[in-house]
Design an enzyme around this catalytic site. Structure first.
Site, mmCIF file in Angstrom:
data_model
loop_
_atom_site.group_PDB
_atom_site.id
_atom_site.type_symbol
_atom_site.label_atom_id
_atom_site.label_comp_id
_atom_site.label_asym_id
_atom_site.label_seq_id
_atom_site.Cartn_x
_atom_site.Cartn_y
_atom_site.Cartn_z
ATOM 1 N N HIS A 60 -12.708 8.382 -12.640
ATOM 2 C CA HIS A 60 -13.353 7.837 -10.823
ATOM 3 C C HIS A 60 -12.825 9.240 -9.696
ATOM 4 O O HIS A 60 -13.248 8.500 -9.099
ATOM 5 C CB HIS A 60 -11.954 6.631 -10.457
ATOM 6 N N ASP B 175 -13.791 -6.864 -39.264
ATOM 7 C CA ASP B 175 -12.937 -5.155 -38.438
ATOM 8 C C ASP B 175 -14.027 -4.139 -37.911
ATOM 9 O O ASP B 175 -15.288 -3.949 -39.677
ATOM 10 C CB ASP B 175 -12.496 -5.090 -40.172
ATOM 11 N N ASP C 149 -6.819 8.784 -16.921
ATOM 12 C CA ASP C 149 -7.377 7.532 -16.889
ATOM 13 C C ASP C 149 -7.824 7.985 -15.725
ATOM 14 O O ASP C 149 -9.282 6.918 -15.822
ATOM 15 C CB ASP C 149 -6.026 6.693 -16.767
ATOM 16 N N LYS D 226 0.691 4.760 -10.425
ATOM 17 C CA LYS D 226 0.699 3.731 -10.945
ATOM 18 C C LYS D 226 2.587 3.089 -10.090
ATOM 19 O O LYS D 226 2.845 4.122 -9.871
ATOM 20 C CB LYS D 226 1.009 3.350 -12.659
ATOM 21 N N SER E 74 -12.273 -8.077 -33.927
ATOM 22 C CA SER E 74 -11.860 -7.743 -35.780
ATOM 23 C C SER E 74 -10.634 -9.356 -35.452
ATOM 24 O O SER E 74 -10.662 -9.922 -36.840
ATOM 25 C CB SER E 74 -10.840 -6.736 -35.718
ATOM 26 N N LYS F 178 -19.785 1.280 -7.755
ATOM 27 C CA LYS F 178 -18.854 0.363 -7.185
ATOM 28 C C LYS F 178 -19.799 0.777 -5.586
ATOM 29 O O LYS F 178 -20.500 2.098 -5.279
ATOM 30 C CB LYS F 178 -18.022 0.924 -6.354
ATOM 31 N N GLU G 185 -2.115 2.609 -6.674
ATOM 32 C CA GLU G 185 -1.879 1.081 -7.029
ATOM 33 C C GLU G 185 -0.727 1.059 -7.279
ATOM 34 O O GLU G 185 0.665 1.404 -8.047
ATOM 35 C CB GLU G 185 -2.343 0.773 -8.868
HETATM 36 C C1 BG6 Z 1 -9.606 1.858 -14.616
HETATM 37 C C2 BG6 Z 1 -7.857 2.023 -15.570
HETATM 38 O O1 BG6 Z 1 -11.009 2.843 -15.512
HETATM 39 O O2 BG6 Z 1 -9.774 2.070 -13.442
HETATM 40 C C3 BG6 Z 1 -7.244 1.573 -15.042
HETATM 41 O O3 BG6 Z 1 -8.007 1.899 -17.267
HETATM 42 C C4 BG6 Z 1 -7.220 1.051 -13.385
HETATM 43 O O4 BG6 Z 1 -5.793 2.461 -15.173
HETATM 44 C C5 BG6 Z 1 -8.533 1.002 -12.878
HETATM 45 O O5 BG6 Z 1 -6.076 0.197 -12.920
HETATM 46 C C6 BG6 Z 1 -8.671 0.744 -11.799
HETATM 47 O O6 BG6 Z 1 -10.616 0.277 -11.199
HETATM 48 P P1 BG6 Z 1 -10.103 -0.539 -10.149
HETATM 49 O O7 BG6 Z 1 -12.031 -0.347 -9.979
HETATM 50 O O8 BG6 Z 1 -9.670 -2.085 -9.724
HETATM 51 O O9 BG6 Z 1 -10.123 0.558 -8.898
#
Ligand code: BG6
Length: 468
Positions: free
Chosen positions: A233, A88, A228, A319, A43, A175, A209
């Site tokens: 994950h 848009d 998230d 985080k 956009s 991965k 992280e």
């Molecule tokens: C993403 C999240 O899906 O995965 C992020 O939105 C996170 O917040 C990221 O930092 C981590 O991915 P990776 O591959 O760096 O472990």
């Protein structure tokens, strides 16, 4: 399965495209796998030139971070394949323009790297100009915000697309070190006989992280750590670590087993979950001043099936923690009799298998060996493998996932029943979130989370930092 003949990228000026997708396209170009043109839709009112500058600078940044040179020929070849369509996402004209731009192409992969709230609108726009007929539509996680919104999203997408045209991304499935969990377990007869409640005392998974929300405040504040990364994950890693062997390596057999394991996970209640927020989060741009969003979450859960009944499983993610790591630790029970420890002294460390799935991925086995000297006592030894050194460099997750979508292979994507099942585990917790506890940047999260594992987490961070 036929190969797609064009890739369409919605959200081309967004964070994901910049950090992951353009660098992945560059690597695919370098290996000759990107045989098709890429139409980016955005956009932002950029010219073709400005867009190409943006794409190439994101590739240069990524290569610089990896300390690798940029191959200018490859970059130029890739830029020659990139086209921008500006418009848009709510404007029907955008989709008409895209339709015209795609004249002559028959099998598009359409990647929606956009806010989840826009998935249905964009898919509807594509359907209105008949672009969904043969398209493979790739949607980013999180798929929904909870069980009911995921069901709703699925129902609205299904009116426009059948399941086999939807590719739900969880990039952890791309991965190699996560896929290795299956190989490690099912290609080695050594481990599978002991991979159960009789021998394993607990499992711990940490995705930490050391950085914060990196300018993604608006997105993150609506999502939080559980939605998230934990619901997707971290749960994927747990599922790969605990599922039964599939009957073969077809996508269907794999998904069937995953769903069975996910449906055996005991639903959590708010008291099972420790939520934290790092001090300073409320000052981040895009974050509400009174935000109750967690940037850290930890929990203990159980898998109520024959193999895992009674084995505690600890999960945590956050985080701005002490370090960046993605590890799963499987801790074994002590031998039935302690023959090698002196009376009154500490017991030997239990055996551990540690899967490292972050940047320096690999596996460590922690065993006991005889200590030098006359006494029959033990020392802990670690057998360590770095995958890069042992096996060579592997591809990044997004390269593998883009490639799989182009090929029409669902193996590395999530199936809707698995997604719904993973939301179901957290349904009560998301409806009534537990109290938020502060933690300092550079720590291992709130104090309560450190005490969650009796004897402490085996994954770094044993020492409690003083938190507010
Ligand atoms: C993403 C999240 O899906 O995965 C992020 O939105 C996170 O917040 C990221 O930092 C981590 O991915 P990776 O591959 O760096 O472990």
């Amino acid at each position: 399965m036929s190969r797609a003949d064009v890739l369409v990228l919605f959200g081309a000026t967004g964070d994901l495209a910049k950090k992951k997708l353009f660098p992945a396209l560059y690597e695919m170009e370098a290996t000759g796998e990107l045989e098709i043109p890429v139409f980016a839709v955005a956009s932002s009112k950029w010219s073709q030139e400005e867009f190409k500058v943006r794409a190439s600078s994101s590739i240069r940044e990524r290569k610089a971070a990896l300390e690798e040179p940029v191959n200018e020929d490859v970059l130029n070849k890739l830029l020659g394949k990139l086209f921008l369509v500006v418009g848009d996402y709510k404007d029907p004209l955008t989709f008409t323009k895209l339709r015209e731009a795609l004249t002559g192409f028959n099998l598009p992969v359409i990647y929606l790297a956009i806010a989840p709230g826009m998935f249905t609108d964009v898919t509807q726009g594509l359907a209105n100009v008949n672009l969904t007929a043969s398209a493979r539509v790739v949607v980013e996680k999180p798929f929904g915000r909870d069980l009911s919104s995921a069901i709703e999203l699925d129902e609205s997408l299904k009116k426009l697309l059948p399941e086999d045209q939807i590719y739900r991304i969880d990039h952890y499935l791309g991965k190699e070190s996560v896929e290795d969990l299956l190989v490690f377990r099912f290609a080695n007869t050594l481990f599978e006989p002991v991979w159960n409640r009789n021998y394993i005392s607990n499992i711990q998974i940490t995705m930490s992280e050391d950085f914060g929300i990196d300018g993604r405040g608006k997105f993150y504040d609506e999502v939080g750590a559980l939605r998230d990364v934990l619901q997707n994950h971290v749960l994927q890693v747990l599922t790969m670590l605990t599922m039964e062997p599939p009957i073969d390596m077809s996508s269907r057999a794999l998904q069937d087993e995953k769903v069975k394991t996910l449906s055996s996970m005991r639903e959590l209640i708010p008291d099972d979950v420790i939520r934290g927020q790092y001090v300073g989060y409320l000052e981040e741009s895009g974050v509400a001043k009174n935000s109750q969003t967690e940037t850290f979450v930890a929990m203990k859960l159980y898998i109520d099936n024959w193999r895992w009944a009674g084995v505690p499983i600890y999960l945590r993610t956050g985080k701005k923690m002490a370090e960046t790591s993605m590890e799963a630790v499987v801790e074994f029970k002590q031998p039935p009799r302690q023959l090698f420890s002196l009376k009154g002294s500490k017991l030997p460390e239990p055996n551990i298998v540690r899967f490292r799935m972050g940047r320096h991925d690999g596996v460590d086995l922690s065993l006991q060996a005889k200590s030098p000297g006359s006494a029959l006592i033990t020392n802990t030894i670690d057998l360590t493998v770095e995958f890069a050194a042992a096996l060579g460099e592997r591809k990044e997750a997004y390269e593998r996932l883009l490639d799989a979508a182009i090929l029409g292979d669902h193996f590395r994507f999530t199936r809707i029943d698995a997604v719904l099942q993973s939301w179901a585990i957290f349904d009560d917790v998301l409806k009534a979130p537990s109290r938020l506890q502060p933690y300092f940047e550079g720590s291992w999260g709130p104090e309560d989370a450190l005490d969650l594992v009796p004897g402490g987490w085996a994954i770094c961070g044993k020492a409690a930092d003083k938190n507010p």
